[in-house]
Write a protein that holds these residues in place. Structure first.
Motif, mmCIF file in Angstrom:
data_model
loop_
_atom_site.group_PDB
_atom_site.id
_atom_site.type_symbol
_atom_site.label_atom_id
_atom_site.label_comp_id
_atom_site.label_asym_id
_atom_site.label_seq_id
_atom_site.Cartn_x
_atom_site.Cartn_y
_atom_site.Cartn_z
ATOM 1 N N SER A 104 2.030 -50.054 28.009
ATOM 2 C CA SER A 104 0.986 -49.686 27.457
ATOM 3 C C SER A 104 0.887 -49.780 26.051
ATOM 4 C CB SER A 104 0.228 -48.370 27.993
ATOM 5 O OG SER A 104 0.077 -48.408 29.386
ATOM 6 N N TRP A 142 -5.324 -58.707 26.522
ATOM 7 C CA TRP A 142 -6.118 -57.995 25.518
ATOM 8 C C TRP A 142 -7.619 -57.988 25.632
ATOM 9 C CZ3 TRP A 142 -7.099 -59.421 19.695
ATOM 10 C CH2 TRP A 142 -7.820 -58.287 18.913
ATOM 11 N N GLY A 200 -9.839 -56.902 23.487
ATOM 12 C CA GLY A 200 -10.488 -56.243 21.915
ATOM 13 C C GLY A 200 -11.355 -57.427 21.445
ATOM 14 N N GLN A 224 1.211 -56.356 19.673
ATOM 15 C CA GLN A 224 2.157 -56.906 20.757
ATOM 16 C C GLN A 224 3.216 -57.497 20.090
ATOM 17 O OE1 GLN A 224 -0.807 -59.353 22.542
ATOM 18 N NE2 GLN A 224 -1.477 -57.884 23.853
ATOM 19 N N GLY A 232 -2.702 -54.504 26.619
ATOM 20 C CA GLY A 232 -3.427 -54.231 25.624
ATOM 21 C C GLY A 232 -2.771 -54.419 24.236
ATOM 22 N N GLY A 233 -3.690 -54.067 23.125
ATOM 23 C CA GLY A 233 -3.266 -54.339 21.805
ATOM 24 C C GLY A 233 -3.199 -55.585 21.316
ATOM 25 N N SER A 234 -3.426 -55.432 20.075
ATOM 26 C CA SER A 234 -3.837 -56.807 19.041
ATOM 27 C C SER A 234 -2.615 -57.581 19.007
ATOM 28 C CB SER A 234 -4.318 -56.459 17.667
ATOM 29 O OG SER A 234 -3.087 -55.757 16.984
ATOM 30 N N GLY A 267 -2.004 -50.584 23.976
ATOM 31 C CA GLY A 267 -3.439 -50.544 23.395
ATOM 32 C C GLY A 267 -4.323 -49.304 23.104
#
Length: 335
Positions: free
Chosen positions: A145, A202, A204, A177, A171-173, A147
């Protein structure tokens, strides 16, 4: 850390670059929007959130199926997820967040059951405590995890805890990442084995598109916010293209596409039967009374338009700066 500090191979590539190039097996992007991003040809998997029930019928009716099925982490229910899993038969599945060793063991048993039925599916467990991470067998992919989750991986573990394991970044940009990939794969003084990064996801970029923005390596771009012809789908495409270029520059893009072993999916384009009205979109003439019959085009707004002639079709497209779904392939031209 500069790449120049990593040892190089005989070909001149750094050890990190070689490791990255062989690792990424897929790049998945979950989305909540009620449309399918046509990203399969770019190397992405389409994602389906279990908590977004309005997507279910849309995906189950598609021959391409669900690329990645994410669990409803706000309201976890293992039995419900397994039922949805069997309905969707995803390529990748995130089965749940394990906050205790007991919960991790329950998920492990569920993974073993699903693996017998779907041996080619990547099934992921996301540990949310150090003890849960320890009880998950090495052959099961871990969800890292990074994000907007309630508990991030770095808050309960160290990078060394994930090395030597199959890892999917949740997740995460892309920049976030990339930082995690470097932490989990770069050479160490103790020669710890690198983690095998099998995929990232992701959602986002879809949220940004709702506000008229698309992602770039230099930050979010809102140049399409006030343009009437720019749609959410078009902004998502812009983001996906730039994210692909970003990962290619980092040598983590999959070398093979998701359809290498299957016949390629072809877009057949709209037909006159898709028209709901007989009036030409450009001049309002009856499209059925012309000598050649209607020209039909589908645009990325989802609208299917009919024209009485090629001239009307072309002038309307140029004047309104509409983007067709697949360029000229979206136009039905009668014989």
């Amino acid at each position: 850390m500069s790449r120049s500090v990593y040892p190089t191979t005989s070909s001149g590539d750094t050890a990190l670059e070689v490791e990255r190039a062989r690792q990424a097996e897929y790049v998945a992007f979950l989305h909540r929007a009620p449309f399918v991003v046509d990203a399969a040809n770019m190397g992405f998997l389409t994602g389906y959130r279990e908590d977004c029930s309005y997507q279910q019928g849309q995906y189950l009716d598609l021959e391409v199926g669900v690329g990645m099925l994410d669990n409803d982490f706000r309201n976890p229910d293992l039995d419900r997820y397994i039922e949805r899993f069997r309905e969707c038969e995803p390529t990748v599945g995130v089965i749940g967040d394990a906050y205790s060793p007991e919960e991790a063991n329950e998920y492990v048993q569920a993974v073993r059951t699903l693996q017998e039925e779907y041996p080619d599916t990547e099934i992921i467990i996301a540990p949310k405590c150090r003890e849960a991470l320890d009880v998950i067998p090495d052959d099961i992919t871990l969800g890292y995890s990074c994000g907007a989750a309630d508990l991030l991986a770095h808050e309960f573990s160290d990078p060394a805890d994930w090395r030597g394991r199959r890892v999917h970044l949740l997740g995460g940009s892309p920049y976030k990442q990339l930082d995690v990939i470097e932490q989990l794969t770069r050479p160490t003084l103790t020669e710890d084995p690198p983690a095998q990064i099998v995929g990232v996801d992701w959602n986002g970029l879809h949220r940004g598109a709702q506000f008229g923005e698309f992602w770039t390596a230099d930050g979010w771009d809102d140049s399409g916010r006030d343009a009437d012809h720019v749609t959410v789908r078009k902004l998502v495409r812009h983001s996906l293209g730039r994210i692909k270029a970003f990962w290619q520059a980092q040598d983590v893009w999959p070398e093979s596409g998701p359809h290498d072993e299957n016949p390629p999916l072809e877009y057949e384009g709209p037909t006159p039967s898709d028209l709901e009205i007989v009036a030409c979109t450009a001049c309002e003439a009856n499209v059925w009374t012309t000598d050649r019959g209607p020209f039909v085009a589908e645009y990325d707004t989802g609208e299917v338009c009919g024209y009485c002639s090629y001239e009307c079709y072309f002038s309307h497209r140029t004047r309104n700066r509409l983007e067709e779904v697949h360029d000229e392939r979206s136009v039905f031209i009668p014989p």
